[in-house]
Design a protein around this motif. Structure first.
Motif, PDB file in Angstrom:
ATOM      1  N   ARG A  83      -4.256  14.900  -5.152  1.00 57.86           N
ATOM      2  CA  ARG A  83      -4.391  13.585  -5.770  1.00 57.86           C
ATOM      3  C   ARG A  83      -5.870  13.183  -5.905  1.00 57.86           C
ATOM      4  O   ARG A  83      -6.536  13.565  -6.852  1.00 57.86           O
ATOM      5  CB  ARG A  83      -3.616  12.546  -4.937  1.00 57.86           C
ATOM      6  CG  ARG A  83      -2.107  12.774  -4.863  1.00 57.86           C
ATOM      7  CD  ARG A  83      -1.378  12.265  -6.074  1.00 57.86           C
ATOM      8  NE  ARG A  83      -1.486  10.827  -6.208  1.00 57.86           N
ATOM      9  CZ  ARG A  83      -0.879  10.127  -7.182  1.00 57.86           C
ATOM     10  NH1 ARG A  83      -0.130  10.738  -8.076  1.00 57.86           N
ATOM     11  NH2 ARG A  83      -1.012   8.818  -7.262  1.00 57.86           N
ATOM     12  N   ILE A  84      -6.388  12.453  -4.949  1.00 61.23           N
ATOM     13  CA  ILE A  84      -7.740  11.931  -5.041  1.00 61.23           C
ATOM     14  C   ILE A  84      -8.736  12.969  -4.527  1.00 61.23           C
ATOM     15  O   ILE A  84      -8.472  13.687  -3.562  1.00 61.23           O
ATOM     16  CB  ILE A  84      -7.863  10.619  -4.242  1.00 61.23           C
ATOM     17  CG1 ILE A  84      -6.874   9.581  -4.806  1.00 61.23           C
ATOM     18  CG2 ILE A  84      -9.284  10.082  -4.301  1.00 61.23           C
ATOM     19  CD1 ILE A  84      -7.049   9.267  -6.281  1.00 61.23           C
ATOM     20  N   TYR A  95      -9.502  16.935  -0.958  1.00 59.47           N
ATOM     21  CA  TYR A  95      -8.444  16.325  -1.765  1.00 59.47           C
ATOM     22  C   TYR A  95      -7.325  15.854  -0.862  1.00 59.47           C
ATOM     23  O   TYR A  95      -7.044  16.441   0.184  1.00 59.47           O
ATOM     24  CB  TYR A  95      -7.923  17.282  -2.845  1.00 59.47           C
ATOM     25  CG  TYR A  95      -7.028  18.405  -2.379  1.00 59.47           C
ATOM     26  CD1 TYR A  95      -5.647  18.217  -2.217  1.00 59.47           C
ATOM     27  CD2 TYR A  95      -7.536  19.678  -2.132  1.00 59.47           C
ATOM     28  CE1 TYR A  95      -4.811  19.256  -1.806  1.00 59.47           C
ATOM     29  CE2 TYR A  95      -6.719  20.719  -1.717  1.00 59.47           C
ATOM     30  CZ  TYR A  95      -5.355  20.498  -1.563  1.00 59.47           C
ATOM     31  OH  TYR A  95      -4.538  21.523  -1.160  1.00 59.47           O
ATOM     32  N   HIS A 128      -4.041   9.006   0.852  1.00 56.92           N
ATOM     33  CA  HIS A 128      -4.289   8.970  -0.590  1.00 56.92           C
ATOM     34  C   HIS A 128      -5.762   8.775  -0.924  1.00 56.92           C
ATOM     35  O   HIS A 128      -6.454   9.719  -1.275  1.00 56.92           O
ATOM     36  CB  HIS A 128      -3.442   7.889  -1.259  1.00 56.92           C
ATOM     37  CG  HIS A 128      -3.419   7.993  -2.747  1.00 56.92           C
ATOM     38  ND1 HIS A 128      -4.161   7.178  -3.572  1.00 56.92           N
ATOM     39  CD2 HIS A 128      -2.756   8.842  -3.564  1.00 56.92           C
ATOM     40  CE1 HIS A 128      -3.958   7.524  -4.831  1.00 56.92           C
ATOM     41  NE2 HIS A 128      -3.112   8.520  -4.861  1.00 56.92           N
ATOM     42  N   GLY A 129      -6.273   7.558  -0.811  1.00 59.74           N
ATOM     43  CA  GLY A 129      -7.645   7.306  -1.212  1.00 59.74           C
ATOM     44  C   GLY A 129      -8.656   7.924  -0.272  1.00 59.74           C
ATOM     45  O   GLY A 129      -8.458   7.953   0.952  1.00 59.74           O
ATOM     46  N   ASN A 175      -0.304   3.501  -3.824  1.00 64.75           N
ATOM     47  CA  ASN A 175      -1.431   4.445  -3.862  1.00 64.75           C
ATOM     48  C   ASN A 175      -2.762   3.724  -3.756  1.00 64.75           C
ATOM     49  O   ASN A 175      -3.396   3.397  -4.762  1.00 64.75           O
ATOM     50  CB  ASN A 175      -1.371   5.288  -5.131  1.00 64.75           C
ATOM     51  CG  ASN A 175      -0.100   6.106  -5.203  1.00 64.75           C
ATOM     52  OD1 ASN A 175       0.332   6.680  -4.217  1.00 64.75           O
ATOM     53  ND2 ASN A 175       0.517   6.137  -6.376  1.00 64.75           N
ATOM     54  N   THR A 177      -6.663   3.130  -3.300  1.00 68.50           N
ATOM     55  CA  THR A 177      -7.912   3.835  -3.563  1.00 68.50           C
ATOM     56  C   THR A 177      -9.064   2.952  -3.112  1.00 68.50           C
ATOM     57  O   THR A 177      -8.910   1.727  -2.972  1.00 68.50           O
ATOM     58  CB  THR A 177      -8.078   4.193  -5.043  1.00 68.50           C
ATOM     59  OG1 THR A 177      -7.908   3.003  -5.837  1.00 68.50           O
ATOM     60  CG2 THR A 177      -7.058   5.243  -5.468  1.00 68.50           C
ATOM     61  N   GLY A 229      -8.419   3.373 -10.611  1.00 70.23           N
ATOM     62  CA  GLY A 229      -9.736   3.907 -10.934  1.00 70.23           C
ATOM     63  C   GLY A 229     -10.761   2.798 -11.116  1.00 70.23           C
ATOM     64  O   GLY A 229     -10.560   1.889 -11.929  1.00 70.23           O
ATOM     65  N   ALA A 312      -8.151   7.996 -11.817  1.00 70.34           N
ATOM     66  CA  ALA A 312      -9.530   7.938 -11.309  1.00 70.34           C
ATOM     67  C   ALA A 312     -10.523   7.686 -12.432  1.00 70.34           C
ATOM     68  O   ALA A 312     -10.298   8.039 -13.598  1.00 70.34           O
ATOM     69  CB  ALA A 312      -9.865   9.244 -10.595  1.00 70.34           C
ATOM     70  N   GLY A 381      -7.085  12.863  -9.981  1.00 70.20           N
ATOM     71  CA  GLY A 381      -8.395  12.663  -9.396  1.00 70.20           C
ATOM     72  C   GLY A 381      -9.528  13.224 -10.227  1.00 70.20           C
ATOM     73  O   GLY A 381      -9.353  14.178 -10.981  1.00 70.20           O
TER      74      GLY A 381
END
Length: 406
Positions: A83-84, A95, A128-129, A175, A177, A229, A312, A381
């Motif tokens: 993901r990120i 990641y 996640h983030g 999610n 971030t 993002g 992102a 990401g």
């Protein structure tokens, strides 16, 4: 989608907005009154179309397109659901895999543009983030924020230490971030719990500002449905974010929004969207009218095709790409599911001129194949690697792509 399913969905949408559908669209009268003293009537056609998933084979990769002078390769594959992305100055690439609850380290040790090292370095449920700052990696899950120390010699992480454990529940948008701003504060995006509704928790559908020295936080901006993002322009330090539009308003509504995010501002969700349009599905509470809500709403600077699903965003400050890319941004568009024809499934360039965003243009495309009936990548990401290449994660086939100058 067959005709029966389309008709059923359209009927359901009509019912959801307290209306009846005429067989003759020309006779339909749209009306969204300022108060609930008059009926709301709006005709909306809704579709579900999810392209089938194809493998990320070398043959399918030949469908990818980038501007002249660039090339795409797989930086790493067989990664689960990346993901990120976050990259350190030493070239350690991390990641998150939310489903596996892991953070993994990748490294290109021989400089050939492909990772030759892979190591799980943290286990955190729904991680996640990610954000890197001063030798530390910060990791956010749904309700928890952690910090770890990065071993600069190996890239491995210390045992994660919890800093926060009471972020809002996730709901539809779990999610989280985050990124550090020019002021050294941590900015953390908390999406809405729903598609469109009043939120009981004032921290949902917001951008939070966290002071890690005192562990205090505040709502920096609100009315943001899901701003995954975001980032700061390298020259102006202006804060920009891409917000996800409301679903089920039709193929071309609500457009995705590029917002200039400023402290204390309200960006309209769930009642106002786009260029000041009224959301027929939710009326402002109490005696507040749409017009009154609009008056306190900050409208987007630019918009992008509805349902493209921006993820992102990263500003380019590397040395590999041509000078014209400096201080422009890249945005990963995950791809639609709530419209007849698929859109997104690409990376776009967001051009800036004199510090102001001017337009979006395609940068990395071609993940839709077979006449748009299939895809081999829904992108999430973005990160600029140490060598200046652009890394792009796909959590459907478990690949991180690398875009570099030839």
């Amino acid at each position: 989608m067959n005709l029966w399913r389309k008709s059923t969905l359209a009927l359901a949408l009509c019912s959801a907005f307290l209306m009846g559908c005429s067989d003759d669209d020309d006779e339909w009268q749209n009306s969204i009154p300022e108060t609930d003293k008059d009926p709301t009537t709006t005709h909306i056609d809704g579709y579900i179309f999810r392209p089938g998933l194809a493998p990320a084979t070398e043959q399918n990769m030949r469908n990818l397109r980038v501007p002249a002078g660039f090339a795409v390769n797989k930086f790493a594959e067989n990664l689960g659901m990346p993901r990120i992305l976050a990259v350190t100055p030493e070239g350690y690439v991390y990641y998150s895999d939310r489903q596996a609850g892991t953070v993994t380290l990748l490294q290109d040790t021989n400089g050939d543009g492909m990772s030759d090292r892979k190591q799980v370095v943290a286990n955190i449920k729904q991680a996640h983030g990610l954000a890197v700052r001063q030798g530390k990696l910060y990791i956010v899950a749904v309700k928890e924020l952690y910090v770890t120390n990065i071993d600069m010699a190996t890239g491995s992480l210390s045992t994660p230490q919890m800093l926060i454990n009471d972020l809002p529940d996730g709901g539809q948008h779990p999610n989280r971030t985050m990124a550090f701003g020019p002021d050294g504060m941590l900015y953390l995006s908390v999406g809405s719990t729903c598609n469109s509704c009043p939120e009981p928790n004032p921290e949902n559908a917001t951008m939070l500002k966290v002071d890690l020295s005192s562990m205090s936080r505040q709502v920096f901006a609100k009315g943001l449905r899901n701003t995954i993002g975001f980032g700061w322009h390298p020259q102006t330090n202006v804060f920009w974010g891409m917000d996800h539009g409301i679903d089920w308003l039709g193929d071309d509504e609500q457009k995705e929004e590029l917002n200039r995010i400023e402290q204390g501002k309200h960006y309209g969700w769930p009642y106002i969207f786009g260029e000041g349009k009224y959301n027929p599905g939710d009326r402002p509470e109490g005696d507040t009218t749409y017009a009154q809500y609009l008056a306190k709403t900050t409208l987007p600077t630019l918009t992008y095709q509805a349902h493209a699903a921006p993820m992102a965003i990263v500003f380019y400050t590397g040395s590999m790409f041509p000078a014209e890319y400096q201080n422009n941004a890249f945005v990963a568009m995950r791809g639609s599911w709530n419209r007849r024809e698929p859109v997104g499934y690409k990376v776009v360039r967001l051009r800036f001129q004199d510090g102001q965003p001017t337009q979006f243009e395609d940068f990395l495309t071609g993940f839709l194949i077979n006449s748009n009936s299939s895809h081999f990548g829904r992108l999430v990401g973005l990160a600029v690697n140490r060598d200046g290449s652009l890394l792009v994660s796909d959590d459907t086939n478990g690949v991180i792509y690398r875009v570099a100058r030839q």
